[in-house]
Design a protein around this motif. Structure first.
Motif, PDB file in Angstrom:
ATOM      1  N   MET A   1     -10.233  35.232 -23.805  1.00  0.00           N
ATOM      2  CA  MET A   1     -11.529  34.592 -24.029  1.00  0.00           C
ATOM      3  C   MET A   1     -11.337  33.096 -24.271  1.00  0.00           C
ATOM      4  N   VAL A   2     -12.089  32.269 -23.557  1.00  0.00           N
ATOM      5  CA  VAL A   2     -11.985  30.824 -23.670  1.00  0.00           C
ATOM      6  C   VAL A   2     -12.916  30.282 -24.743  1.00  0.00           C
ATOM      7  N   ASP A   3     -14.137  30.810 -24.801  1.00  0.00           N
ATOM      8  CA  ASP A   3     -15.130  30.303 -25.746  1.00  0.00           C
ATOM      9  C   ASP A   3     -16.187  31.383 -25.952  1.00  0.00           C
ATOM     10  N   ALA A   4     -16.943  31.254 -27.034  1.00  0.00           N
ATOM     11  CA  ALA A   4     -18.018  32.207 -27.313  1.00  0.00           C
ATOM     12  C   ALA A   4     -19.064  31.548 -28.188  1.00  0.00           C
ATOM     13  N   GLY A   5     -20.278  32.027 -28.082  1.00  0.00           N
ATOM     14  CA  GLY A   5     -21.386  31.619 -28.929  1.00  0.00           C
ATOM     15  C   GLY A   5     -22.299  32.813 -29.099  1.00  0.00           C
ATOM     16  N   VAL A   9     -20.311  34.580 -23.744  1.00  0.00           N
ATOM     17  CA  VAL A   9     -18.857  34.555 -23.773  1.00  0.00           C
ATOM     18  C   VAL A   9     -18.349  33.918 -22.484  1.00  0.00           C
ATOM     19  N   LEU A  10     -17.347  33.066 -22.607  1.00  0.00           N
ATOM     20  CA  LEU A  10     -16.676  32.470 -21.460  1.00  0.00           C
ATOM     21  C   LEU A  10     -15.265  33.029 -21.395  1.00  0.00           C
ATOM     22  N   LEU A  11     -14.956  33.715 -20.288  1.00  0.00           N
ATOM     23  CA  LEU A  11     -13.652  34.352 -20.134  1.00  0.00           C
ATOM     24  C   LEU A  11     -12.745  33.511 -19.240  1.00  0.00           C
ATOM     25  N   HIS A  51     -20.775  34.796 -19.618  1.00  0.00           N
ATOM     26  CA  HIS A  51     -21.254  36.173 -19.615  1.00  0.00           C
ATOM     27  C   HIS A  51     -22.307  36.299 -20.712  1.00  0.00           C
ATOM     28  N   LEU A  52     -23.533  36.584 -20.323  1.00  0.00           N
ATOM     29  CA  LEU A  52     -24.635  36.652 -21.278  1.00  0.00           C
ATOM     30  C   LEU A  52     -24.768  38.086 -21.779  1.00  0.00           C
ATOM     31  N   LEU A  53     -24.815  38.228 -23.091  1.00  0.00           N
ATOM     32  CA  LEU A  53     -24.859  39.556 -23.705  1.00  0.00           C
ATOM     33  C   LEU A  53     -26.292  40.005 -23.958  1.00  0.00           C
ATOM     34  N   ALA A  54     -26.456  41.297 -24.100  1.00  0.00           N
ATOM     35  CA  ALA A  54     -27.777  41.861 -24.378  1.00  0.00           C
ATOM     36  C   ALA A  54     -28.103  41.803 -25.865  1.00  0.00           C
ATOM     37  N   ALA A  60     -15.261  37.752 -31.245  1.00  0.00           N
ATOM     38  CA  ALA A  60     -14.088  37.005 -31.673  1.00  0.00           C
ATOM     39  C   ALA A  60     -12.847  37.826 -31.335  1.00  0.00           C
ATOM     40  N   GLY A  61     -11.770  37.136 -31.011  1.00  0.00           N
ATOM     41  CA  GLY A  61     -10.522  37.825 -30.704  1.00  0.00           C
ATOM     42  C   GLY A  61     -10.491  38.338 -29.273  1.00  0.00           C
ATOM     43  N   PRO A  62      -9.555  39.236 -28.973  1.00  0.00           N
ATOM     44  CA  PRO A  62      -9.433  39.776 -27.616  1.00  0.00           C
ATOM     45  C   PRO A  62     -10.705  40.512 -27.193  1.00  0.00           C
TER      46      PRO A  62
END
Length: 226
Positions: A1-5, A9-11, A51-54, A60-62
């Protein structure tokens, strides 16, 4: 994972097809140590594909990415079917170009062609040839060519207005159905035509003076009678 908010998520690498060329985006799930969420969509940005989540979760993490294999196969089957249709229209109608396409979750698809002089009966008459190509179990493969080569090869780019985006090193992906078709495409496909169900031409419509819309369905799919 490169980034998240929250909810995104950016993989570094992703198994998901984000949609395009008339093909619906993959469905699936992201899982991480403390939770999971279905994928709700994708957002292409300069830094990559988000990647947009529902949900509003912030992983966080793997992260484990799981593609919905059944839906991916349906889209691959439909996309292969549209290539078969495209190939036969291109051959039968003097290189007619595609003006639009859309694949649907009910196992049907529509393709619009620049065919001002074509009658509906002429297009419907292609159905036996489409199924002969499926029954021949033709291999479906892929390669990459430079953008300038793709633009210079007659019939390689079939859409009148758009082409698949090049890779970072300036290449265009080419999908080839052995002995039948060769065209630029960025979507997912079956490994051979024989893995597809038979097709039906469900409807042919006039969409303006030039466009003819051909709607096809995979036999046995929810949107197509057996």
């Amino acid at each position: 994972m490169v980034d998240a908010g929250p909810g995104r998520v950016l993989l570094a690498e992703s198994p998901f097809f984000p949609g395009g060329g008339g093909q619906l985006a993959d469905r699936g799930v992201l899982r991480w140590e403390s939770g999971q969420s279905p994928i709700a969509g994708f957002e292409v940005a300069e830094e990559g594909v988000w990647h947009l989540l529902a949900s509003d979760a912030e992983p966080a993490g793997p992260v484990e990415a799981a593609v919905d294999a059944g839906f991916r196969r349906l889209m691959s089957e439909l996309h292969t079917a549209t290539h078969v249709l495209n190939a036969h229209v291109f051959l039968a109608f003097d290189g007619a170009l595609v003006t639009g396409a859309q694949m649907l979750a009910d196992g049907t698809a529509r393709m619009d062609f620049d065919l001002p002089g074509a009658a509906g009966d002429e297009l419907r008459a292609l159905e036996p040839a489409l199924n002969d190509s499926i029954g021949a179990d033709l291999r479906v493969g892929q390669s990459y060519v430079p953008v300038d080569v793709a633009r210079g090869e007659h019939g390689l780019i079939r859409n009148r207005s758009v082409a698949p985006p090049p890779t970072a090193d300036g290449l265009i992906r080419v999908v080839e159905i052995g002995g039948l078709d060769r065209q630029a495409c960025g979507g997912t496909h079956l490994d051979s035509t024989g893995a597809s169900r038979p097709l039906r031409i469900l409807k042919v419509d006039n969409k303006g003076r030039h466009n003819r819309r051909v709607r096809i369905g995979l036999v046995g799919a929810t949107g197509c009678p057996s």
